[in-house]
Design a protein around this motif. Structure first.
Motif, PDB file in Angstrom:
ATOM      1  N   MET A  21      58.219  76.131   6.827  1.00 60.32           N
ATOM      2  CA  MET A  21      58.181  76.059   8.287  1.00 60.32           C
ATOM      3  C   MET A  21      56.848  75.508   8.785  1.00 60.32           C
ATOM      4  O   MET A  21      56.800  74.730   9.743  1.00 60.32           O
ATOM      5  CB  MET A  21      58.441  77.444   8.891  1.00 60.32           C
ATOM      6  N   ALA A  22      55.758  75.888   8.125  1.00 62.67           N
ATOM      7  CA  ALA A  22      54.449  75.366   8.511  1.00 62.67           C
ATOM      8  C   ALA A  22      54.386  73.859   8.283  1.00 62.67           C
ATOM      9  O   ALA A  22      53.860  73.117   9.119  1.00 62.67           O
ATOM     10  CB  ALA A  22      53.347  76.074   7.724  1.00 62.67           C
ATOM     11  N   ALA A  23      54.922  73.396   7.150  1.00 65.73           N
ATOM     12  CA  ALA A  23      54.919  71.958   6.851  1.00 65.73           C
ATOM     13  C   ALA A  23      55.751  71.181   7.878  1.00 65.73           C
ATOM     14  O   ALA A  23      55.332  70.128   8.370  1.00 65.73           O
ATOM     15  CB  ALA A  23      55.439  71.718   5.437  1.00 65.73           C
ATOM     16  N   ARG A  29      54.313  67.765  14.726  1.00 72.55           N
ATOM     17  CA  ARG A  29      53.165  67.543  15.615  1.00 72.55           C
ATOM     18  C   ARG A  29      52.487  66.213  15.315  1.00 72.55           C
ATOM     19  O   ARG A  29      52.111  65.472  16.221  1.00 72.55           O
ATOM     20  CB  ARG A  29      52.173  68.699  15.498  1.00 72.55           C
ATOM     21  N   ILE A  30      52.325  65.897  14.041  1.00 72.50           N
ATOM     22  CA  ILE A  30      51.711  64.629  13.661  1.00 72.50           C
ATOM     23  C   ILE A  30      52.596  63.463  14.093  1.00 72.50           C
ATOM     24  O   ILE A  30      52.099  62.438  14.562  1.00 72.50           O
ATOM     25  CB  ILE A  30      51.444  64.592  12.137  1.00 72.50           C
ATOM     26  N   ALA A  31      53.897  63.602  13.968  1.00 73.55           N
ATOM     27  CA  ALA A  31      54.814  62.533  14.378  1.00 73.55           C
ATOM     28  C   ALA A  31      54.668  62.248  15.868  1.00 73.55           C
ATOM     29  O   ALA A  31      54.690  61.086  16.289  1.00 73.55           O
ATOM     30  CB  ALA A  31      56.252  62.905  14.038  1.00 73.55           C
ATOM     31  N   GLY A  32      54.505  63.290  16.681  1.00 71.46           N
ATOM     32  CA  GLY A  32      54.309  63.088  18.111  1.00 71.46           C
ATOM     33  C   GLY A  32      53.037  62.315  18.407  1.00 71.46           C
ATOM     34  O   GLY A  32      53.026  61.404  19.247  1.00 71.46           O
ATOM     35  N   VAL A  33      51.965  62.634  17.703  1.00 72.78           N
ATOM     36  CA  VAL A  33      50.699  61.921  17.895  1.00 72.78           C
ATOM     37  C   VAL A  33      50.836  60.469  17.471  1.00 72.78           C
ATOM     38  O   VAL A  33      50.382  59.556  18.171  1.00 72.78           O
ATOM     39  CB  VAL A  33      49.567  62.624  17.109  1.00 72.78           C
ATOM     40  N   VAL A  34      51.477  60.230  16.335  1.00 78.11           N
ATOM     41  CA  VAL A  34      51.639  58.867  15.831  1.00 78.11           C
ATOM     42  C   VAL A  34      52.504  58.045  16.786  1.00 78.11           C
ATOM     43  O   VAL A  34      52.163  56.904  17.129  1.00 78.11           O
ATOM     44  CB  VAL A  34      52.243  58.877  14.403  1.00 78.11           C
ATOM     45  N   VAL A  35      53.605  58.601  17.238  1.00 74.42           N
ATOM     46  CA  VAL A  35      54.496  57.864  18.136  1.00 74.42           C
ATOM     47  C   VAL A  35      53.790  57.578  19.465  1.00 74.42           C
ATOM     48  O   VAL A  35      53.838  56.450  19.971  1.00 74.42           O
ATOM     49  CB  VAL A  35      55.814  58.640  18.362  1.00 74.42           C
ATOM     50  N   MET A  36      53.133  58.571  20.042  1.00 76.15           N
ATOM     51  CA  MET A  36      52.484  58.372  21.333  1.00 76.15           C
ATOM     52  C   MET A  36      51.277  57.450  21.241  1.00 76.15           C
ATOM     53  O   MET A  36      50.874  56.857  22.247  1.00 76.15           O
ATOM     54  CB  MET A  36      52.074  59.714  21.948  1.00 76.15           C
TER      55      MET A  36
END
Length: 108
Positions: A21-23, A29-36
């Motif tokens: 779940m942590a992974a 969260r990282i995907a959101g930063v990369v996409v934005m």
């Protein structure tokens, strides 16, 4: 019983579930930063992003409020009005909780 089922049912099962779940949370969260980072932020998009936290909170709270009836609806209304006038989160929180506590104490 397969080896995975044996591990999952054993003492390491909970630790593996928490790690998984942590992974997943980290990668989301990282995907959101990369996409934005690849999106051009227009004034319209910026207004939408600024409104997003309030929308998420309302979407989370509204079903609970509807389940708890009129006292919770009154408390939520008072909370929103306090936030509109003061723009202070803690004041809105305390006023809303105080309103609900008072309504419950009066027997409604």
């Amino acid at each position: 019983m397969t080896s995975f089922e044996a591990i999952a049912a054993g003492p390491w099962g909970a630790a593996l579930a928490i790690a998984a779940m942590a992974a997943v949370t980290f990668f989301c969260r990282i995907a959101g930063v990369v996409v934005m980072s690849r999106v051009r932020i227009t004034p319209r998009m910026e207004r939408g992003l600024r409104a997003l936290p309030g929308s998420i909170i309302m979407a989370t709270i509204l079903p609970v409020v509807l389940d708890n009836g009129l006292p919770a609806m009154i408390a939520l209304t008072v909370t929103v009005l306090t936030m509109v006038f003061t723009r202070f989160d803690l004041a809105a929180l305390f006023v809303g909780l105080g309103t609900l506590s008072l309504i419950r104490a009066l027997g409604f």
